[in-house]
Scaffold this motif. Structure first.
Motif, mmCIF file in Angstrom:
data_model
loop_
_atom_site.group_PDB
_atom_site.id
_atom_site.type_symbol
_atom_site.label_atom_id
_atom_site.label_comp_id
_atom_site.label_asym_id
_atom_site.label_seq_id
_atom_site.Cartn_x
_atom_site.Cartn_y
_atom_site.Cartn_z
ATOM 1 N N ASP A 40 -76.093 2.455 32.781
ATOM 2 C CA ASP A 40 -76.756 2.024 34.011
ATOM 3 C C ASP A 40 -75.744 1.620 35.076
ATOM 4 O OD1 ASP A 40 -79.609 0.394 32.397
ATOM 5 O OD2 ASP A 40 -79.246 2.489 32.945
ATOM 6 N N SER A 41 -74.624 1.061 34.639
ATOM 7 C CA SER A 41 -73.640 0.539 35.582
ATOM 8 C C SER A 41 -72.931 1.631 36.382
ATOM 9 C CB SER A 41 -72.595 -0.297 34.833
ATOM 10 O OG SER A 41 -71.960 0.479 33.851
ATOM 11 N N LYS A 86 -74.519 4.918 36.888
ATOM 12 C CA LYS A 86 -75.477 5.920 37.368
ATOM 13 C C LYS A 86 -75.412 6.049 38.885
ATOM 14 C CE LYS A 86 -78.996 5.853 33.742
ATOM 15 N NZ LYS A 86 -80.370 5.416 33.368
#
Length: 114
Positions: free
Chosen positions: A60-61, A63
């Motif tokens: 997620d960090s 994306k």
């Protein structure tokens, strides 16, 4: 046995870009590949993976900022990193698995200054 050699790390200012490369001994056909990173004092974490058929997944960090890709002719895997931030500072490692064995490169250092 599989040998992985990373390159492309360096010092970059926040907001800048780098492209990491992972050279793989032998063919990467049918190999799922991944990039991991380890910041000082922290555990190694997954950054991105790409399957043999080209499907990619990201932490997620990263994306929207990082892109993983592969070149089956050159037997290389790449990690394009844009909009780098100081928290992206880490050693970046290439990874694969074959016949139940995990293989790692020695890493390439990425340092992002604020």
């Amino acid at each position: 046995q599989v040998q992985l050699v990373e390159s492309g790390g360096g010092l970059v200012q926040a907001g800048g870009s780098l492209r990491l490369s992972c050279a793989v001994s032998g063919t990467i056909f049918r190999l799922n590949m991944g990039w991991y990173r380890q910041a000082p004092g922290k555990q190694r974490e997954l950054v991105a993976t790409i399957t043999a058929d080209g499907s990619a997944n990201y932490a997620d960090s990263v994306k929207g900022r990082f892109t993983i890709s592969r070149d089956g002719v050159k037997n290389r895997v790449y990690l394009q990193m844009n909009s780098l931030q100081p928290e992206d500072t880490a050693d970046y490692y290439c990874n694969t698995q074959r016949s139940g064995m995990f293989y790692w490169g020695k890493g390439t250092l990425v340092t992002v200054s604020s």
